[in-house]
Scaffold this motif. Structure first.
Motif, PDB file in Angstrom:
ATOM      1  N   ASN A 229      15.712   0.581  16.902  1.00 43.73           N
ATOM      2  CA  ASN A 229      14.728   0.208  17.437  1.00 43.73           C
ATOM      3  C   ASN A 229      15.035   0.461  19.024  1.00 43.73           C
ATOM      4  OD1 ASN A 229      14.336  -2.233  16.103  1.00 43.73           O
ATOM      5  ND2 ASN A 229      16.215  -3.072  16.657  1.00 43.73           N
ATOM      6  N   VAL A 230      15.750   1.287  19.757  1.00 39.85           N
ATOM      7  CA  VAL A 230      15.482   1.968  21.023  1.00 39.85           C
ATOM      8  C   VAL A 230      14.963   2.825  21.137  1.00 39.85           C
ATOM      9  CG1 VAL A 230      16.836   2.585  22.917  1.00 39.85           C
ATOM     10  CG2 VAL A 230      17.900   0.383  22.232  1.00 39.85           C
ATOM     11  N   LEU A 231      15.036   3.953  19.554  1.00 35.08           N
ATOM     12  CA  LEU A 231      14.252   4.779  19.314  1.00 35.08           C
ATOM     13  C   LEU A 231      12.829   4.742  19.507  1.00 35.08           C
ATOM     14  CD1 LEU A 231      17.409   6.848  17.796  1.00 35.08           C
ATOM     15  CD2 LEU A 231      16.448   7.583  20.435  1.00 35.08           C
ATOM     16  N   LEU A 232      13.106   3.405  18.907  1.00 28.22           N
ATOM     17  CA  LEU A 232      11.105   3.608  18.414  1.00 28.22           C
ATOM     18  C   LEU A 232      10.641   3.020  19.548  1.00 28.22           C
ATOM     19  CD1 LEU A 232       8.936   3.233  16.164  1.00 28.22           C
ATOM     20  CD2 LEU A 232      10.190   1.087  15.663  1.00 28.22           C
ATOM     21  N   ALA A 233      11.128   2.161  20.152  1.00 22.32           N
ATOM     22  CA  ALA A 233      10.356   1.704  21.488  1.00 22.32           C
ATOM     23  C   ALA A 233      10.218   2.766  22.116  1.00 22.32           C
ATOM     24  CB  ALA A 233      10.878  -0.189  21.634  1.00 22.32           C
TER      25      ALA A 233
ATOM     26  N   LEU B 233       9.042  -4.514  20.948  1.00 19.23           N
ATOM     27  CA  LEU B 233       8.149  -4.782  21.622  1.00 19.23           C
ATOM     28  C   LEU B 233       8.536  -4.488  23.096  1.00 19.23           C
ATOM     29  CD1 LEU B 233       4.828  -5.344  21.527  1.00 19.23           C
ATOM     30  CD2 LEU B 233       4.732  -7.593  20.678  1.00 19.23           C
ATOM     31  N   ILE B 234       9.312  -5.495  23.404  1.00 24.96           N
ATOM     32  CA  ILE B 234       9.441  -5.517  24.899  1.00 24.96           C
ATOM     33  C   ILE B 234      10.065  -4.251  25.247  1.00 24.96           C
ATOM     34  CG2 ILE B 234      11.271  -6.993  25.832  1.00 24.96           C
ATOM     35  CD1 ILE B 234      11.365  -9.861  24.687  1.00 24.96           C
ATOM     36  N   GLY B 235      10.758  -4.201  24.508  1.00 21.35           N
ATOM     37  CA  GLY B 235      11.260  -2.265  24.697  1.00 21.35           C
ATOM     38  C   GLY B 235       9.703  -2.068  25.079  1.00 21.35           C
ATOM     39  N   PHE B 236       9.083  -1.764  24.196  1.00 19.71           N
ATOM     40  CA  PHE B 236       7.728  -0.530  24.475  1.00 19.71           C
ATOM     41  C   PHE B 236       7.128  -0.971  25.873  1.00 19.71           C
ATOM     42  CE2 PHE B 236       2.970  -1.365  23.698  1.00 19.71           C
ATOM     43  CZ  PHE B 236       3.283   0.314  23.875  1.00 19.71           C
ATOM     44  N   LEU B 237       7.196  -2.482  25.370  1.00 22.09           N
ATOM     45  CA  LEU B 237       6.016  -2.901  27.193  1.00 22.09           C
ATOM     46  C   LEU B 237       6.567  -2.661  28.353  1.00 22.09           C
ATOM     47  CD1 LEU B 237       4.394  -6.675  25.340  1.00 22.09           C
ATOM     48  CD2 LEU B 237       3.881  -4.470  25.954  1.00 22.09           C
ATOM     49  N   LEU B 238       8.196  -2.930  28.613  1.00 25.09           N
ATOM     50  CA  LEU B 238       8.714  -2.114  29.499  1.00 25.09           C
ATOM     51  C   LEU B 238       9.055  -0.833  29.702  1.00 25.09           C
ATOM     52  CD1 LEU B 238      11.831  -4.164  29.159  1.00 25.09           C
ATOM     53  CD2 LEU B 238      10.296  -4.788  31.171  1.00 25.09           C
ATOM     54  N   GLY B 239       8.159  -0.163  28.995  1.00 24.09           N
ATOM     55  CA  GLY B 239       8.524   1.753  29.230  1.00 24.09           C
ATOM     56  C   GLY B 239       7.818   2.091  29.394  1.00 24.09           C
ATOM     57  N   VAL B 240       6.389   1.004  29.309  1.00 22.67           N
ATOM     58  CA  VAL B 240       5.394   2.274  28.942  1.00 22.67           C
ATOM     59  C   VAL B 240       4.401   2.523  30.328  1.00 22.67           C
ATOM     60  CG1 VAL B 240       3.372   0.381  28.232  1.00 22.67           C
ATOM     61  CG2 VAL B 240       2.971   2.475  27.499  1.00 22.67           C
TER      62      VAL B 240
ATOM     63  N   ALA C  75      11.364   5.604  30.036  1.00 22.05           N
ATOM     64  CA  ALA C  75      11.243   4.932  28.903  1.00 22.05           C
ATOM     65  C   ALA C  75      12.176   4.917  28.852  1.00 22.05           C
ATOM     66  CB  ALA C  75      10.457   6.319  27.977  1.00 22.05           C
ATOM     67  N   LEU C  76      13.130   5.805  28.266  1.00 23.89           N
ATOM     68  CA  LEU C  76      14.668   5.291  27.521  1.00 23.89           C
ATOM     69  C   LEU C  76      15.425   3.990  28.150  1.00 23.89           C
ATOM     70  CD1 LEU C  76      15.952   6.119  24.750  1.00 23.89           C
ATOM     71  CD2 LEU C  76      17.120   8.116  26.503  1.00 23.89           C
ATOM     72  N   ALA C  77      15.076   4.102  29.678  1.00 22.48           N
ATOM     73  CA  ALA C  77      16.128   2.909  30.310  1.00 22.48           C
ATOM     74  C   ALA C  77      15.535   2.205  30.164  1.00 22.48           C
ATOM     75  CB  ALA C  77      15.782   3.297  31.622  1.00 22.48           C
ATOM     76  N   TYR C  78      14.005   2.221  30.085  1.00 20.11           N
ATOM     77  CA  TYR C  78      13.549   0.366  29.667  1.00 20.11           C
ATOM     78  C   TYR C  78      13.946   0.175  28.410  1.00 20.11           C
ATOM     79  CZ  TYR C  78      11.788   0.067  34.617  1.00 20.11           C
ATOM     80  OH  TYR C  78      11.972  -0.109  35.823  1.00 20.11           O
ATOM     81  N   ALA C  79      13.908   1.077  27.324  1.00 21.88           N
ATOM     82  CA  ALA C  79      13.986   1.031  26.184  1.00 21.88           C
ATOM     83  C   ALA C  79      15.457  -0.396  25.909  1.00 21.88           C
ATOM     84  CB  ALA C  79      13.703   2.264  25.219  1.00 21.88           C
ATOM     85  N   PHE C  80      16.107   0.819  26.322  1.00 16.00           N
ATOM     86  CA  PHE C  80      17.516   0.241  26.099  1.00 16.00           C
ATOM     87  C   PHE C  80      17.448  -1.538  26.971  1.00 16.00           C
ATOM     88  CE2 PHE C  80      19.425   3.929  25.417  1.00 16.00           C
ATOM     89  CZ  PHE C  80      20.703   3.587  24.665  1.00 16.00           C
ATOM     90  N   ILE C  81      17.018  -1.515  28.119  1.00 12.42           N
ATOM     91  CA  ILE C  81      16.768  -2.840  28.409  1.00 12.42           C
ATOM     92  C   ILE C  81      16.257  -4.367  27.744  1.00 12.42           C
ATOM     93  CG2 ILE C  81      16.134  -4.141  30.716  1.00 12.42           C
ATOM     94  CD1 ILE C  81      16.581  -1.899  32.125  1.00 12.42           C
TER      95      ILE C  81
ATOM     96  N   ILE D 216      27.247   0.508  25.498  1.00  7.96           N
ATOM     97  CA  ILE D 216      25.909   0.793  26.048  1.00  7.96           C
ATOM     98  C   ILE D 216      25.550   1.980  26.795  1.00  7.96           C
ATOM     99  CG2 ILE D 216      23.722  -0.234  26.947  1.00  7.96           C
ATOM    100  CD1 ILE D 216      24.762  -2.828  24.642  1.00  7.96           C
ATOM    101  N   LEU D 217      27.249   1.482  27.834  1.00  5.32           N
ATOM    102  CA  LEU D 217      26.508   2.509  29.204  1.00  5.32           C
ATOM    103  C   LEU D 217      26.854   3.813  29.119  1.00  5.32           C
ATOM    104  CD1 LEU D 217      28.779   0.030  32.002  1.00  5.32           C
ATOM    105  CD2 LEU D 217      26.931   0.258  32.243  1.00  5.32           C
ATOM    106  N   LEU D 218      27.512   4.169  28.250  1.00  9.29           N
ATOM    107  CA  LEU D 218      27.939   5.864  27.345  1.00  9.29           C
ATOM    108  C   LEU D 218      26.746   5.919  27.209  1.00  9.29           C
ATOM    109  CD1 LEU D 218      31.211   5.172  26.463  1.00  9.29           C
ATOM    110  CD2 LEU D 218      30.850   6.254  28.218  1.00  9.29           C
ATOM    111  N   PHE D 219      25.825   4.947  26.081  1.00 11.14           N
ATOM    112  CA  PHE D 219      23.795   5.872  25.880  1.00 11.14           C
ATOM    113  C   PHE D 219      24.082   5.788  26.746  1.00 11.14           C
ATOM    114  CE2 PHE D 219      25.382   4.149  21.859  1.00 11.14           C
ATOM    115  CZ  PHE D 219      26.113   5.290  21.195  1.00 11.14           C
ATOM    116  N   SER D 220      23.356   5.124  27.704  1.00 15.43           N
ATOM    117  CA  SER D 220      22.287   5.199  28.457  1.00 15.43           C
ATOM    118  C   SER D 220      23.113   6.167  29.976  1.00 15.43           C
ATOM    119  CB  SER D 220      22.602   3.722  29.491  1.00 15.43           C
ATOM    120  OG  SER D 220      22.455   2.331  29.100  1.00 15.43           O
ATOM    121  N   ILE D 221      24.149   6.591  30.559  1.00 15.79           N
ATOM    122  CA  ILE D 221      24.234   7.454  31.725  1.00 15.79           C
ATOM    123  C   ILE D 221      24.002   9.084  30.437  1.00 15.79           C
ATOM    124  CG2 ILE D 221      26.659   8.945  32.372  1.00 15.79           C
ATOM    125  CD1 ILE D 221      27.132   5.650  32.638  1.00 15.79           C
TER     126      ILE D 221
END
Length: 231
Positions: free
Chosen positions: A62-66, A123-130, A182-188, A225-230
């Motif tokens: 879902n993160v990668l799709l967003a 959708l939320i991940g997309f809206l935060l990142g776009v 975009a990736l950081a916001y998608a995670f969030i 999650i921290l490791l993925f984000s970093i």
């Protein structure tokens, strides 16, 4: 190793050592948080067991799709907006105040529209990142030298060719920055929304573990999650 990298590692190591000391001294209750060495052991055990791999895979998908939607649509929208200055001037106030809007407040509406599946989380991940991507691309395009655009005109390039072969390649550093944002916001967006109403995923598992005082699951997932984000 660069000096800055060394200092970064030293700060993180010092923070972990401080937590270890506070936990072992009893300043931080073990029920609240186990020592970092215990978290590391639980992390290894959780990864070796593989019991949460489906949940981890679901969240990452879902993160990668967003991320992909936010990145591609953000670049396209930013490129088009840069060519229409009047429209950009109209939307600039929205971009400036966009992140003051609590996107998560619309989660119930998204559930009504898209159901309880993965749609609202993506959708939320997309809206935060776009919007972060759009603003970053606009900043990059503003810095393209006029001589490059004139060269494209002399070469009789159309708007699409100019973007693909001249302006966007010049903005490569901004494209990379946009990807990171975009990736950081998608995670969030995705992990945060899983806390609220999702029935699966890493966010849901962390929330469930928190409710049941299952530190052996909660903290390793937070570390993951921290490791993925970093990375």
């Amino acid at each position: 190793m660069r000096r800055a990298t060394f200092y970064q590692i030293a700060v993180v190591a010092g923070f972990v050592l401080l937590l270890e000391t506070l936990c072992l001294a009893g300043v931080i209750d073990k029920i609240t948080m186990p020592p970092p060495h215990r978290i590391a052991i639980d992390f290894v055990n959780l990864m070796l067991s593989g019991k949460l791999y489906p949940e981890i895979g679901k969240s990452l998908a879902n993160v990668l799709l967003a991320f992909a939607l936010a990145y591609v649509i953000g670049i396209a929208t930013g490129t088009v907006l840069h060519a229409f200055q009047k429209l950009r001037e109209i939307l600039d106030p929205l971009f400036a105040t966009y992140y003051a809007i609590p996107i998560f407040a619309f989660y119930p509406l998204f559930i009504i529209i898209f159901g309880l599946g993965d749609g609202p989380q993506v959708l939320i991940g997309f809206l935060l990142g776009v919007v972060a991507v759009i603003v970053t691309i606009l900043n990059g395009l503003d810095r393209v030298p006029g001589v490059l655009r004139k060269t494209a005109l002399i070469g009789r390039m159309g708007p699409f060719e100019t973007a693909m072969h001249v302006t966007l390649p010049f903005c490569a550093p901004y494209l990379l920055t946009a990807a990171k944002l975009a990736l950081a916001y998608a995670f969030i967006g995705v992990i945060g929304s899983e806390f609220i109403m999702a029935r699966s995923g890493m966010g849901y598992e962390i929330g469930f573990a928190y409710t049941n005082f299952d530190n052996a699951t909660m903290y390793p997932l937070i570390v993951l999650i921290l490791l993925f984000s970093i990375i």
